[in-house]
Scaffold this motif. Sequence first.
Motif, short mmCIF file in Angstrom:
data_model
loop_
_atom_site.label_atom_id
_atom_site.label_comp_id
_atom_site.label_asym_id
_atom_site.label_seq_id
_atom_site.Cartn_x
_atom_site.Cartn_y
_atom_site.Cartn_z
N CYS A 1 -106.43 42.31 2.97
CA CYS A 1 -105.16 42.64 3.62
C CYS A 1 -104.95 44.16 3.64
O CYS A 1 -105.44 44.88 2.77
CB CYS A 1 -103.99 41.99 2.89
SG CYS A 1 -103.84 40.23 3.17
N ASP B 1 -99.36 45.75 3.32
CA ASP B 1 -98.94 44.35 3.39
C ASP B 1 -99.27 43.56 2.12
O ASP B 1 -98.91 42.38 2.04
CB ASP B 1 -99.61 43.66 4.58
CG ASP B 1 -99.22 44.26 5.90
OD1 ASP B 1 -98.10 44.78 6.00
OD2 ASP B 1 -100.04 44.22 6.85
N VAL C 1 -97.86 39.70 1.29
CA VAL C 1 -98.77 38.55 1.30
C VAL C 1 -98.86 37.93 -0.09
O VAL C 1 -98.92 36.70 -0.23
CB VAL C 1 -100.16 38.96 1.82
CG1 VAL C 1 -101.13 37.78 1.76
CG2 VAL C 1 -100.08 39.49 3.23
N LEU D 1 -95.84 42.21 9.26
CA LEU D 1 -97.23 42.26 8.82
C LEU D 1 -98.12 42.70 9.97
O LEU D 1 -97.81 42.46 11.14
CB LEU D 1 -97.70 40.89 8.32
CG LEU D 1 -97.02 40.30 7.09
CD1 LEU D 1 -97.55 38.89 6.84
CD2 LEU D 1 -97.23 41.16 5.87
N SER E 1 -103.45 41.04 8.47
CA SER E 1 -102.80 40.44 7.31
C SER E 1 -102.18 39.09 7.67
O SER E 1 -102.16 38.17 6.84
CB SER E 1 -101.72 41.37 6.75
OG SER E 1 -102.29 42.57 6.28
#
Length: 243
Positions: A107, A111, A115, A179, A183
């Motif tokens: 990712c 982010d 996440v 995002l 991601s």
Amino acid sequence: MSAPAALAMAKLFWPETKKSTARAKDVYNMQKGKEHNIIEAASNGASISIKLIANIAVNLIAFIAILDFINATLIWFGHRVDMYQPELTFSLVCSYLFYPLPWIMGCSRIDVFRVASLIGTKTFLNEFVAYAELSVFISNKNIFDEYMALSNGTGTIQEIADSDDILLGNGTLLARGMLTERSTVIATYALCGFSNLASMGIMIGALGAMAPSRKADITKVVVRAMIAGNVACFMTACIAGNA
């Protein structure tokens, strides 16, 4: 990708050290039902499934109630120490607890915390709630892209201090931010699984109702099964992130 990943994790967590006693012919030679027609079969199936469904529903309610209690308790303690922005929530704790996972999966750095929070929500609650939270980020990204397209890329944005909120030049507030596409794809695959604490209760209730004599054995392995399922989800997320 999920099927090979699940099979690989199952073999790693429970390697076959003995020759299986089950044979294909045992499955083919299963006894047939005694019902005379489809209506009788449907009626009997519905009657038998009542206990199974009740076990699933009650276990699911119990696990979600416990997690809601934990979340409310964390918020209460956070307020006692003047922690209002951001609040001490379960998602905040999960974002720090699971921080390494989205980073390893690829990712974007900006982010990772978001996440990680989604993964924590999925693991400790369920994937439906996590996907509902993910939909907010996706919606925000669509609104942002539309705004930038209409302004020919010259639109202004402002990040709200001490939060992830973004204020667009037209006055639209994107709560919790957004995002990146990479991601979003990784999060979509990482959340796509039935491996969470709530599902542990469901599995114990469902399989315990079908095989009451093996309920103790099911309880012993249910935590390992949840971990294996999560690892399988994260493996598919890694592949999707690098596709």
